[in-house]
Design a protein around this motif. Structure first.
Motif, PDB file in Angstrom:
ATOM      1  N   LYS A 106       0.843  -1.198   0.000  1.00  0.00           N
ATOM      2  CA  LYS A 106       0.000   0.000   0.000  1.00  0.00           C
ATOM      3  C   LYS A 106       0.881   1.252   0.000  1.00  0.00           C
ATOM      4  CE  LYS A 106      -3.842  -2.208   2.449  1.00  0.00           C
ATOM      5  NZ  LYS A 106      -4.745  -2.152   3.634  1.00  0.00           N
ATOM      6  N   PRO A 107       1.698   1.423  -1.006  1.00  0.00           N
ATOM      7  CA  PRO A 107       2.677   2.522  -1.001  1.00  0.00           C
ATOM      8  C   PRO A 107       2.040   3.902  -1.035  1.00  0.00           C
ATOM      9  CG  PRO A 107       2.621   1.449  -3.142  1.00  0.00           C
ATOM     10  CD  PRO A 107       1.799   0.596  -2.221  1.00  0.00           C
ATOM     11  N   TYR A 108       2.678   4.796  -0.315  1.00  0.00           N
ATOM     12  CA  TYR A 108       2.324   6.215  -0.351  1.00  0.00           C
ATOM     13  C   TYR A 108       3.049   6.839  -1.536  1.00  0.00           C
ATOM     14  CZ  TYR A 108       3.192  11.139   0.789  1.00  0.00           C
ATOM     15  OH  TYR A 108       3.337  12.496   0.732  1.00  0.00           O
ATOM     16  N   ILE A 109       2.302   7.473  -2.453  1.00  0.00           N
ATOM     17  CA  ILE A 109       2.923   8.053  -3.653  1.00  0.00           C
ATOM     18  C   ILE A 109       2.524   9.519  -3.837  1.00  0.00           C
ATOM     19  CG2 ILE A 109       3.146   5.820  -4.803  1.00  0.00           C
ATOM     20  CD1 ILE A 109       0.687   6.545  -6.489  1.00  0.00           C
ATOM     21  N   SER A 110       2.051  10.173  -2.785  1.00  0.00           N
ATOM     22  CA  SER A 110       1.630  11.568  -2.853  1.00  0.00           C
ATOM     23  C   SER A 110       0.552  11.715  -3.928  1.00  0.00           C
ATOM     24  CB  SER A 110       2.836  12.471  -3.108  1.00  0.00           C
ATOM     25  OG  SER A 110       2.499  13.835  -3.010  1.00  0.00           O
ATOM     26  N   TYR A 136      -6.358  17.558  -4.267  1.00  0.00           N
ATOM     27  CA  TYR A 136      -5.522  16.656  -3.451  1.00  0.00           C
ATOM     28  C   TYR A 136      -5.460  17.143  -2.007  1.00  0.00           C
ATOM     29  CZ  TYR A 136      -1.321  14.458  -1.528  1.00  0.00           C
ATOM     30  OH  TYR A 136      -0.439  13.774  -0.737  1.00  0.00           O
ATOM     31  N   VAL A 137      -5.584  16.193  -1.089  1.00  0.00           N
ATOM     32  CA  VAL A 137      -5.448  16.482   0.344  1.00  0.00           C
ATOM     33  C   VAL A 137      -4.415  15.518   0.929  1.00  0.00           C
ATOM     34  CG1 VAL A 137      -6.592  16.543   2.586  1.00  0.00           C
ATOM     35  CG2 VAL A 137      -7.822  17.284   0.538  1.00  0.00           C
ATOM     36  N   LEU A 138      -3.445  16.042   1.633  1.00  0.00           N
ATOM     37  CA  LEU A 138      -2.403  15.219   2.242  1.00  0.00           C
ATOM     38  C   LEU A 138      -3.013  14.237   3.244  1.00  0.00           C
ATOM     39  CD1 LEU A 138       0.700  14.741   2.829  1.00  0.00           C
ATOM     40  CD2 LEU A 138       0.403  16.404   4.686  1.00  0.00           C
ATOM     41  N   ASP A 139      -2.606  12.987   3.146  1.00  0.00           N
ATOM     42  CA  ASP A 139      -3.017  11.990   4.137  1.00  0.00           C
ATOM     43  C   ASP A 139      -2.126  12.153   5.363  1.00  0.00           C
ATOM     44  OD1 ASP A 139      -3.684   9.818   5.655  1.00  0.00           O
ATOM     45  OD2 ASP A 139      -3.394   8.320   4.072  1.00  0.00           O
ATOM     46  N   ARG A 140      -2.711  12.686   6.427  1.00  0.00           N
ATOM     47  CA  ARG A 140      -1.939  12.953   7.643  1.00  0.00           C
ATOM     48  C   ARG A 140      -2.031  11.803   8.646  1.00  0.00           C
ATOM     49  NH1 ARG A 140      -3.464  16.672  10.775  1.00  0.00           N
ATOM     50  NH2 ARG A 140      -5.622  16.928  10.082  1.00  0.00           N
ATOM     51  N   ARG A 186       4.443  17.003  -0.933  1.00  0.00           N
ATOM     52  CA  ARG A 186       3.356  17.934  -1.189  1.00  0.00           C
ATOM     53  C   ARG A 186       2.461  18.056   0.042  1.00  0.00           C
ATOM     54  NH1 ARG A 186      -1.580  18.175  -5.735  1.00  0.00           N
ATOM     55  NH2 ARG A 186      -2.461  20.088  -4.825  1.00  0.00           N
ATOM     56  N   GLY A 187       2.182  19.312   0.406  1.00  0.00           N
ATOM     57  CA  GLY A 187       1.300  19.590   1.525  1.00  0.00           C
ATOM     58  C   GLY A 187       1.986  19.753   2.858  1.00  0.00           C
ATOM     59  N   VAL A 188       3.324  19.590   2.893  1.00  0.00           N
ATOM     60  CA  VAL A 188       4.078  19.662   4.150  1.00  0.00           C
ATOM     61  C   VAL A 188       4.978  20.894   4.120  1.00  0.00           C
ATOM     62  CG1 VAL A 188       5.664  18.435   5.681  1.00  0.00           C
ATOM     63  CG2 VAL A 188       4.040  17.137   4.270  1.00  0.00           C
ATOM     64  N   GLY A 234       9.863  11.653  -9.961  1.00  0.00           N
ATOM     65  CA  GLY A 234       8.845  11.438  -8.954  1.00  0.00           C
ATOM     66  C   GLY A 234       8.384  12.720  -8.290  1.00  0.00           C
ATOM     67  N   PRO A 235       7.546  12.616  -7.244  1.00  0.00           N
ATOM     68  CA  PRO A 235       6.891  13.789  -6.656  1.00  0.00           C
ATOM     69  C   PRO A 235       7.587  14.414  -5.452  1.00  0.00           C
ATOM     70  CG  PRO A 235       5.864  11.804  -5.824  1.00  0.00           C
ATOM     71  CD  PRO A 235       6.954  11.355  -6.760  1.00  0.00           C
ATOM     72  N   PHE A 236       8.794  13.925  -5.085  1.00  0.00           N
ATOM     73  CA  PHE A 236       9.455  14.411  -3.876  1.00  0.00           C
ATOM     74  C   PHE A 236      10.713  15.199  -4.224  1.00  0.00           C
ATOM     75  CE2 PHE A 236       7.591  10.142  -3.061  1.00  0.00           C
ATOM     76  CZ  PHE A 236       6.490  10.564  -2.332  1.00  0.00           C
ATOM     77  N   VAL A 237      11.131  16.091  -3.333  1.00  0.00           N
ATOM     78  CA  VAL A 237      12.326  16.910  -3.569  1.00  0.00           C
ATOM     79  C   VAL A 237      13.281  16.784  -2.385  1.00  0.00           C
ATOM     80  CG1 VAL A 237      11.137  18.550  -5.063  1.00  0.00           C
ATOM     81  CG2 VAL A 237      11.230  18.978  -2.596  1.00  0.00           C
ATOM     82  N   ALA A 238      14.562  17.028  -2.661  1.00  0.00           N
ATOM     83  CA  ALA A 238      15.595  16.958  -1.623  1.00  0.00           C
ATOM     84  C   ALA A 238      15.478  18.149  -0.679  1.00  0.00           C
ATOM     85  CB  ALA A 238      16.975  16.926  -2.267  1.00  0.00           C
ATOM     86  N   ILE A 239      16.046  17.987   0.518  1.00  0.00           N
ATOM     87  CA  ILE A 239      15.972  19.089   1.488  1.00  0.00           C
ATOM     88  C   ILE A 239      17.265  19.276   2.285  1.00  0.00           C
ATOM     89  CG2 ILE A 239      15.028  17.718   3.408  1.00  0.00           C
ATOM     90  CD1 ILE A 239      13.181  20.085   4.034  1.00  0.00           C
ATOM     91  N   LYS A 240      18.043  18.219   2.499  1.00  0.00           N
ATOM     92  CA  LYS A 240      19.200  18.331   3.390  1.00  0.00           C
ATOM     93  C   LYS A 240      20.254  19.288   2.863  1.00  0.00           C
ATOM     94  CE  LYS A 240      19.032  13.936   5.927  1.00  0.00           C
ATOM     95  NZ  LYS A 240      19.684  12.624   6.163  1.00  0.00           N
ATOM     96  N   ASN A 241      20.340  19.454   1.551  1.00  0.00           N
ATOM     97  CA  ASN A 241      21.349  20.332   0.961  1.00  0.00           C
ATOM     98  C   ASN A 241      20.821  21.744   0.716  1.00  0.00           C
ATOM     99  OD1 ASN A 241      19.839  18.809  -1.262  1.00  0.00           O
ATOM    100  ND2 ASN A 241      20.703  20.531  -2.392  1.00  0.00           N
ATOM    101  N   VAL A 242      19.598  22.029   1.142  1.00  0.00           N
ATOM    102  CA  VAL A 242      18.941  23.303   0.846  1.00  0.00           C
ATOM    103  C   VAL A 242      18.969  24.197   2.086  1.00  0.00           C
ATOM    104  CG1 VAL A 242      16.788  24.370   0.060  1.00  0.00           C
ATOM    105  CG2 VAL A 242      17.457  22.119  -0.822  1.00  0.00           C
ATOM    106  N   ILE A 243      19.158  25.491   1.869  1.00  0.00           N
ATOM    107  CA  ILE A 243      19.178  26.424   2.995  1.00  0.00           C
ATOM    108  C   ILE A 243      17.867  27.206   3.055  1.00  0.00           C
ATOM    109  CG2 ILE A 243      21.682  26.603   2.881  1.00  0.00           C
ATOM    110  CD1 ILE A 243      21.353  29.398   1.690  1.00  0.00           C
TER     111      ILE A 243
END
Length: 568
Positions: free
Chosen positions: A336-340, A352-356, A371-373, A394-403
């Motif tokens: 049951k993968p989460y795929i945004s 679209y509504v984020l599944d919280r 998306r939605g966070v 895909g629908p996700f983006v990196a964050i650790k290298n971002v300021i």
């Protein structure tokens, strides 16, 4: 306290990779001659130049991706953690790497080879001129001379380690090498170990000259332990890791987010970090984090370049937890993968509504944007509007290298906001905890291994809950293990924890290879991920793909002395 200012020197290298005799007969403009280098000041300058290659850059800002100290491409995008991202036609040689179809003309491999060997040559010249100065200048402080040698040899070990992980068969070039080309079919790990042992013996726990950014004995011990770990010498590695852990505050007291905050760099968790500096060199950021300059969300964002380096569906779902707050070590996170909002029609995406209600390890939203966070101080991540090619990355983006957006003005290169001053951690304390836990598992000390893993998890449990419209963005849960019932379970738990804690930090593919599970893991991953990203359905990992081809240009230059890796 200050960082080292990285200066890239144009120095005629009097080595196997050096200049012709006729060139040496002239004093070229903007170059330093041997007489200028055979001084204490000259040796210090050479050492600074050796540090200068840590950011993977020789000149300019573009094109340093393969040599990025973060190893986002060769350590993550070719693993099950991430995708090259961007669009289909942009950087096709990166796509070839991602689907394990790289050849010996791939420019990213050439990039790593050239930069690392330039770093090695600079280390060798530091050691060579240090010996000359010591022989001629008896006033050179012996303790500083030993430190310089320790720094240079640790840096040389680092460059060699980056090479051997990627190419396996690498020529050993030292300050005494005189051959024009050197055979690459001898194991260089013993030389790496000797350099690191020397660094441990000759460096102090504090930074040389009191300058933040220089390597010290703590970094040397951590690096030596890591190299032993790669050789499966667990009993040799463990005391070194324990020394590092004892020298620093307990991990639970050190905020996870400080590792990725440009205003909180070089704290107690930073063991060996590449120092990045922007706005001071007048070049638009050549001393900055040029290796990660493509890896920001796309579109109308505070930093809009260039949509590369996107977390995979598989990594995202791996952060799901059981009702007990533990990872799905059996791989059932793929059920049951989460795929945004991936695969929805444009009309469906509008509503679209984020599944919280999903139970997630909180590190998921500090590793990627969903998306939605909420995303740093950039606002709520809107989905496709920040993504360049959804069917590629895909629908996700990196964050650790971002300021943060609020920090861009003072921490990005002049005219290049996608070149930041954010340091890159080569080794951080949580990495050491988990490497020590791995050694304890292999030694059969399961309670000690579990304790180390649980400390890392306890720190994760302290992360602030990310917000979305309506409240918390997920049901965040991360609980301690109550037991490691057997060695197989403990081994899987430690390995899974490494993935969660260090995701998108350049470790994953190398870990899979050294654990001997790369082919199986990637085969399973391609089957799962290819369900969504169709270009991966043709991806196949073969045994030879654990290592990459020697750049053909280097084989040609060696006149055949360098040998190609098997299968290429």
């Amino acid at each position: 306290m200050k960082k080292i200012n990285y200066i890239i020197f144009a120095i005629c290298m009097i080595t196997a990779a050096g200049c012709s005799k006729s060139f040496l007969e002239k004093n070229a403009q903007a170059e330093l001659i041997p007489e200028q280098l055979t001084t204490q000041k000259g040796v210090e300058a050479l050492l600074t130049g050796a540090y200068g290659l840590l950011n993977g850059n020789l000149n300019g800002t573009w094109g340093n991706y393969g040599a990025a100290p973060s190893q986002w491409l060769l350590g993550e995008a070719i693993s099950d953690n991430a995708h090259k991202g961007s669009s289909d036609g942009d950087q096709p040689n990166m796509t070839a790497l991602e689907i394990h179809e790289a050849n010996s003309n791939n420019d990213n491999l050439e990039n790593l080879w050239v930069r690392c060997f330039e770093g090695i040559v600079r280390c060798n010249n530091t050691l060579k001129y240090l010996a000359l100065v010591q022989a001629s200048d008896k006033s050179f402080p012996a303790d500083r001379a030993a430190e310089i040698a320790g720094e240079a040899r640790l840096l040389r070990a680092h460059y060699n380690f980056y090479l051997v992980r990627v190419f396996k068969n690498v020529p050993l070039i030292t300050e005494t090498t005189t051959e024009s080309a050197v055979d690459n079919m001898k194991d260089i790990y013993p030389a790496i170990v000797e350099d690191l042992k020397f660094a441990v013996a000759n460096l102090k726990p504090t930074s040389p000259k009191g300058e933040i950014g220089r390597v010290n004995q703590i970094a040397a011990k951590a690096y030596l332990g890591k190299v032993y770990l790669y050789q499966k010498k667990y009993l040799d590695a463990l005391p070194l890791f324990n020394d590092v852990i004892a020298a620093r505050p307990t991990i639970e007291s050190l905020p996870f987010t400080n590792n990725f905050d440009v205003t909180k760099e070089n704290g107690p968790e930073a063991i060996f970090s590449v120092q990045h500096s922007v706005g001071t060199d007048g070049t638009g950021g050549e001393n900055g984090n040029v290796g990660d300059m493509l890896n920001f969300p796309y579109g109308s964002t505070p930093i809009s370049c260039c949509g590369f380096f996107q977390p995979s569906f598989d990594l995202t779902n791996a952060f799901k937890v059981t009702p007990d707050g533990l990872p799905f070590l059996d791989g059932n996170y793929r059920l049951k993968p989460y795929i945004s909002d991936y695969g929805m029609t444009d009309a469906e995406k509008l509503s679209y509504v984020l599944d919280r209600t999903i139970e997630f390890d909180p590190r998921v939203d500090y590793t990627m944007g969903r998306r939605g966070v909420e995303y740093l101080d950039w606002g709520i991540m809107p989905g496709d509007a920040w993504i360049r090619g959804v069917t590629i990355g895909g629908p996700f983006v990196a964050i650790k290298n971002v300021i943060k957006a609020s920090e861009i003005a003072g921490n990005t290169g002049p005219g290049n906001p996608n070149v930041t001053g954010l340091n890159v951690n080569i080794i951080r304390l949580a990495d050491v905890y988990l490497m020590a836990a791995e050694c304890e598992v292999e030694a059969g000390s399961l309670p000690l291994a579990m304790n180390l893993v649980n400390k890392v998890r306890a720190r994760a449990a302290l992360l602030p809950k990310k917000q979305a419209v309506g409240g918390n963005a997920a049901v965040y849960k991360v609980n301690p293990y109550l037991s490691f019932p057997d060695q197989v379970y403990g081994r899987n738990a430690v390995r899974f924890e490494r993935r969660m804690e260090l995701a998108m930090e350049g470790h994953r593919f190398y870990d899979l290879v050294r654990w001997g599970i790369a082919k199986k893991t990637m085969t399973d991953y391609f089957a799962f991920e290819g369900t969504y990203l169709k270009f991966l359905t043709k991806a196949v990992m073969e045994d030879k793909d654990e290592y990459f081809p020697i750049p053909q240009s280097q084989i040609d230059r060696s006149k055949g002395i360098l040998k190609q890796n098997p299968g290429y």
